[in-house]
Design an enzyme around this catalytic site. Structure first.
Site, short mmCIF file in Angstrom:
data_model
loop_
_atom_site.label_atom_id
_atom_site.label_comp_id
_atom_site.label_asym_id
_atom_site.label_seq_id
_atom_site.Cartn_x
_atom_site.Cartn_y
_atom_site.Cartn_z
N SER A 1 0.82 -1.21 0.00
CA SER A 1 0.00 0.00 0.00
C SER A 1 0.86 1.26 0.00
CB SER A 1 -0.95 -0.06 1.20
OG SER A 1 -1.93 0.94 1.13
N ASP B 1 -2.40 6.15 -3.29
CA ASP B 1 -1.28 5.47 -2.66
C ASP B 1 -0.78 4.37 -3.59
OD1 ASP B 1 -3.57 3.97 -2.34
OD2 ASP B 1 -3.02 3.18 -0.39
N ASP C 1 -1.17 1.20 -3.93
CA ASP C 1 -2.07 0.20 -4.53
C ASP C 1 -3.42 0.79 -4.90
OD1 ASP C 1 -3.03 0.50 -1.93
OD2 ASP C 1 -3.52 -1.62 -1.71
N ASP D 1 -5.98 2.08 -3.40
CA ASP D 1 -7.26 1.84 -2.71
C ASP D 1 -7.68 3.04 -1.87
OD1 ASP D 1 -5.44 1.60 -0.64
OD2 ASP D 1 -6.25 -0.30 0.13
#
Length: 450
Positions: free
Chosen positions: A102, A246, A248, A250
């Protein structure tokens, strides 16, 4: 071995804490626990990753673990976490695996797991997977019962995985955007492969930063945890809004045309009010965590919207949404869940929702965000010898009660023991920064004395 799963999967320094051997074991155990079919059909797993260099190594280990458990592996390559969750549901897979840390720096990596339907795992399922990994295996999982010959799992790529996800995200948009000028910070992460295309096809004028991942530069001074470059780019291009993802993708944070931060609380309020006005906010209720600013709660109350509160973590937001049949929830960190469209936090869906609200109302992001009058918030991490003892201490309870009486309905106090460390987090909101600082440090002294 300590507890493997944190608030969002397994995470650690790649090839030190999170080794290929551990990744293989997690994958095998997850396939065993989650693929609970009757044996007549081979289990299916979707595997994706962000672009950090160690993801290549860990992907190979995860794929090996899954196929050695007899699973058919659909490898989707570099895509956002919400894309893996979506594809897990769309393909009817038994589980999804996302290899990402992340917003963490490049040396770290992690493994996020999704069950059938693209949902994050409840605590009980994570515990079952840990038991398999740590050797509490049933006889059927012993090495001599591993599949062999034609029963070994196969691996294939899903070449249209990215386009499937892009079309899905774009289908959430009611009408094309009216040329909103946006700077998109992809954090040199997974957003780089699809976020620019999504925003451009939605009708925005897009300038991209952080869109050139090389395996080592993910989150390196850029992205949702480093907003300086985004502010500079918004100022240089004269954009209406800056959107930060960020590693990833999400989560989504934003900055106004003048560089002011718009955090998850404000974004959640903007989206909740939009759905509320259109009669699409189920139960006129939004889900938020205990860390949401009191100003957010006041805004929702004044609009006639109920706030359901959960523990910190988007998985708990999701659990509340699903159990209560609600449609929208999120965190201050920028994880927003639109349950009609996603089974996990989705930064691209969130970014589109913000741009659509700006386009539909003709309002600036600053005007939309001004509906939340945030109270000053102070968070102090206090090292303790026993975080459980703090929760039961009478002196701490008296100090908290006194602080709550002092603040009344103009502020808030929250003591939250860490789930993994001997820390207690003291959070205070108050009408002024000075009062918030004073009350927080007063409470911190009482906590530290336990």
């Amino acid at each position: 071995m300590g507890r493997l799963f944190g608030t969002d999967g397994v995470r650690g320094r790649a090839n030190a804490d999170l080794t290929p051997e551990l990744a293989l074991s997690v994958a095998r155990a997850a396939a065993s626990v989650l693929a609970d079919r009757d044996g007549t059909q081979r289990p299916v797993a979707v595997v994706g990753r962000d672009p950090r260099a160690s993801g290549e190594m860990l992907e190979a280990a995860v794929v090996a673990g899954l196929s050695s458990a007899g699973a058919e592996v659909l490898r989707v390559g570099v895509l956002p976490t919400p894309a893996v969750a979506f594809l897990t549901a769309q393909t009817g897979a038994d589980l999804g695996v996302m290899i990402s840390a992340s917003h963490n720096p490049m040396p770290d990596n992690g493994i996020k797991l999704f069950s059938r339907g693209g949902h994050k795992l409840p605590d009980a399922v994570e515990a079952a997977i840990e038991r398999r990994i740590t050797g509490h295996l049933s006889a059927s999982d012993a090495p001599d019962h591993r599949p062999t010959g034609a029963d070994v799992g196969r691996v294939r790529d899903l070449p249209d995985a990215g386009s499937r996800y892009v079309e899905h995200v774009l289908s959430s948009l009611r009408r094309p955007l009216a040329g909103v000028r946006v700077v998109v910070d992809c954090a040199h992460g997974a957003a780089s492969v699809c976020a620019p295309e999504v925003y451009r096809r939605a009708g925005a004028q897009v300038h991209v930063i952080g869109g050139d991942p090389d395996g080592w530069n993910i989150n390196d001074g850029i992205g949702s945890t480093h907003l300086g470059p985004l502010r500079d780019a918004v100022a240089a291009t004269g954009a209406d809004i800056g959107i930060a993802h960020d590693g990833d993708a999400d989560r989504c944070l934003a900055v106004t045309a003048t560089g002011e931060l718009v955090d998850g609380d404000q974004i959640l309020a903007i989206c909740a009010l939009d759905l509320h006005e259109r009669g699409e906010l189920v139960g006129d209720t939004v889900v938020a965590t205990v860390m949401s600013n009191l100003g957010f709660h006041h805004t929702m109350r004044d609009a006639g919207i109920t706030v359901a509160t959960t523990a910190v973590g988007d998985r708990y937001v999701l659990e509340a949404l699903r159990s209560r049949g609600l449609s929208l929830g999120g965190e201050q960190s920028g994880h927003l869940v639109f349950l009609d469209w996603a089974t996990t936090g989705d930064g691209l869906l969130t970014g589109l929702a913000l741009l659509a609200r700006m386009s539909a109302t003709g309002s600036s992001l600053a005007e939309l965000a001004s509906v939340v009058q945030k109270l000053p918030q102070v968070l102090v991490n206090v090292s303790v010898s026993d975080r459980i003892a703090v929760a039961e201490d009478e002196d701490v309870a008296r100090a908290v009660n006194a602080a709550e009486e002092e603040l009344g309905d103009t502020g808030r106090v929250l003591l939250r023991p860490s789930g993994t460390e001997q820390l207690v987090r003291v959070m205070v909101e108050a009408p002024t920064q000075e009062q918030a600082d004073e009350v927080a440090h007063r409470l911190a002294e009482v906590v530290a004395a336990v």
